[in-house]
Motif scaffolding. Structure first.
Motif, PDB file in Angstrom:
ATOM      1  N   ILE A  41       0.840  -1.204   0.000  1.00 49.85           N
ATOM      2  CA  ILE A  41       0.000   0.000   0.000  1.00 49.85           C
ATOM      3  C   ILE A  41       0.872   1.251   0.000  1.00 49.85           C
ATOM      4  N   ASN A  42       1.879   1.253   0.839  1.00 51.22           N
ATOM      5  CA  ASN A  42       2.744   2.429   0.947  1.00 51.22           C
ATOM      6  C   ASN A  42       3.593   2.658  -0.292  1.00 51.22           C
ATOM      7  N   SER A  43       3.780   1.624  -1.109  1.00 55.03           N
ATOM      8  CA  SER A  43       4.612   1.769  -2.303  1.00 55.03           C
ATOM      9  C   SER A  43       3.805   2.129  -3.556  1.00 55.03           C
ATOM     10  N   ARG A  44       2.491   2.236  -3.436  1.00 58.81           N
ATOM     11  CA  ARG A  44       1.639   2.542  -4.585  1.00 58.81           C
ATOM     12  C   ARG A  44       0.957   3.898  -4.400  1.00 58.81           C
ATOM     13  N   THR A  45       0.667   4.546  -5.515  1.00 54.16           N
ATOM     14  CA  THR A  45       0.065   5.874  -5.511  1.00 54.16           C
ATOM     15  C   THR A  45      -1.445   5.819  -5.348  1.00 54.16           C
ATOM     16  N   ILE A  46      -2.054   4.732  -5.811  1.00 53.69           N
ATOM     17  CA  ILE A  46      -3.506   4.623  -5.770  1.00 53.69           C
ATOM     18  C   ILE A  46      -3.913   3.210  -5.361  1.00 53.69           C
ATOM     19  N   ILE A  47      -4.974   3.153  -4.556  1.00 51.61           N
ATOM     20  CA  ILE A  47      -5.553   1.881  -4.131  1.00 51.61           C
ATOM     21  C   ILE A  47      -6.998   1.898  -4.638  1.00 51.61           C
ATOM     22  N   ILE A  48      -7.349   0.940  -5.464  1.00 48.32           N
ATOM     23  CA  ILE A  48      -8.654   0.916  -6.118  1.00 48.32           C
ATOM     24  C   ILE A  48      -9.482  -0.215  -5.527  1.00 48.32           C
ATOM     25  N   GLY A  49     -10.751   0.069  -5.294  1.00 54.12           N
ATOM     26  CA  GLY A  49     -11.652  -0.948  -4.786  1.00 54.12           C
ATOM     27  C   GLY A  49     -13.055  -0.739  -5.315  1.00 54.12           C
ATOM     28  N   PHE A  50     -13.963  -1.584  -4.875  1.00 56.31           N
ATOM     29  CA  PHE A  50     -15.369  -1.503  -5.258  1.00 56.31           C
ATOM     30  C   PHE A  50     -16.182  -1.432  -3.970  1.00 56.31           C
ATOM     31  N   ASN A  51     -16.764  -0.287  -3.694  1.00 55.81           N
ATOM     32  CA  ASN A  51     -17.473   0.006  -2.448  1.00 55.81           C
ATOM     33  C   ASN A  51     -16.496   0.026  -1.271  1.00 55.81           C
ATOM     34  N   ASN A  52     -15.251   0.309  -1.564  1.00 49.31           N
ATOM     35  CA  ASN A  52     -14.215   0.310  -0.540  1.00 49.31           C
ATOM     36  C   ASN A  52     -14.293   1.502   0.398  1.00 49.31           C
TER      37      ASN A  52
END
Length: 176
Positions: A41-52
Motif C-alpha cells: 500500500i505504501n509503495s503505490r500511488t492509488i488503491i482501487i476498490g469496489f465500495n471500498n
C-alpha cells in the motif's frame, strides 16, 4: 462477534486479495503476511476498490491497515455518482457484470465470513480472487469508456482513477 456490515471494529480480516498493476500479479494476504500488504500500500500511488470507501477501507483501518483517503479510488462511488440523485439501485458488482456480458459472481460476500469460520480457506480464497478478477474487468471497461449502465444499457462516462488521483502505480484490493 460482529454486529453487522458496518461493525468494522467487530470484524477481523480473514483474507485480502489484490491485483497489482505494476507487477501484473494477483496476490493473497493472510494474517502471516499482512505486513507485506501494508508495505505494498505504501509503495503505490492509488488503491482501487469496489465500495471500498464504505467497507474495505474502514475494515482495513479497524485492523491497523491504513489506506490514506488521498490514495483511495472507489469504483462503485464513481459509477453511482454519474446517475441522477437518488438512482443508486442496480449498480452492484453482479449487475454490472451481467449488463456488460461478463460472467457473474461466484457467490455472495455475506457468505465469506462463514467460509472463514468453518475453515474453508481454499473456497474463501478462490471466491475472493474471483471477485477481485471481476472487479479488475469492470475497471478496465470503465477506463476504456466501455462500461454499460445496468439500468439503461448505455455506455457510461465515469472519472478514471488518473482523473481523480495522480497515478504512478496502482493496486486493486478487496478485503474479506
Amino acid at each position: 462477534y460482529c454486529g453487522g456490515f458496518d461493525d468494522h471494529d467487530g470484524m477481523g480480516i480473514s483474507v485480502i486479495t489484490a491485483y497489482d498493476f505494476v507487477d501484473s500479479a494477483y496476490l493473497v494476504f493472510l494474517q502471516d503476511n499482512f505486513d507485506d500488504f501494508k508495505t505494498l500500500i505504501n509503495s503505490r500511488t492509488i488503491i482501487i476498490g469496489f465500495n471500498n470507501h464504505r467497507f474495505d477501507d474502514n475494515l482495513a483501518k479497524a485492523n491497523d491497515i491504513i489506506i490514506p483517503p488521498s490514495k483511495s479510488y472507489d469504483m462503485w462511488k464513481v459509477i453511482t455518482s454519474t446517475r441522477p440523485e437518488g438512482q443508486r439501485k442496480g449498480y452492484s458488482l453482479g449487475s454490472l457484470l451481467t449488463a456488460n456480458g461478463l460472467q457473474g459472481k461466484t457467490g455472495l460476500g455475506s457468505e465469506a465470513p462463514k467460509l472463514a469460520q468453518t475453515g474453508q480457506w481454499g473456497k474463501l480464497i478462490t471466491y475472493c480472487l474471483s471477485d477481485t478478477r471481476k472487479q479488475v474487468q469492470i475497471l478496465r471497461l470503465m477506463c476504456n469508456d466501455c462500461l454499460k449502465d445496468p439500468n439503461s444499457g448505455e455506455y457510461m462516462k465515469v472519472k478514471k482513477p488518473w482523473e481523480v488521483i495522480q497515478v504512478e502505480g496502482g493496486l486493486f484490493t478487496s478485503a474479506t
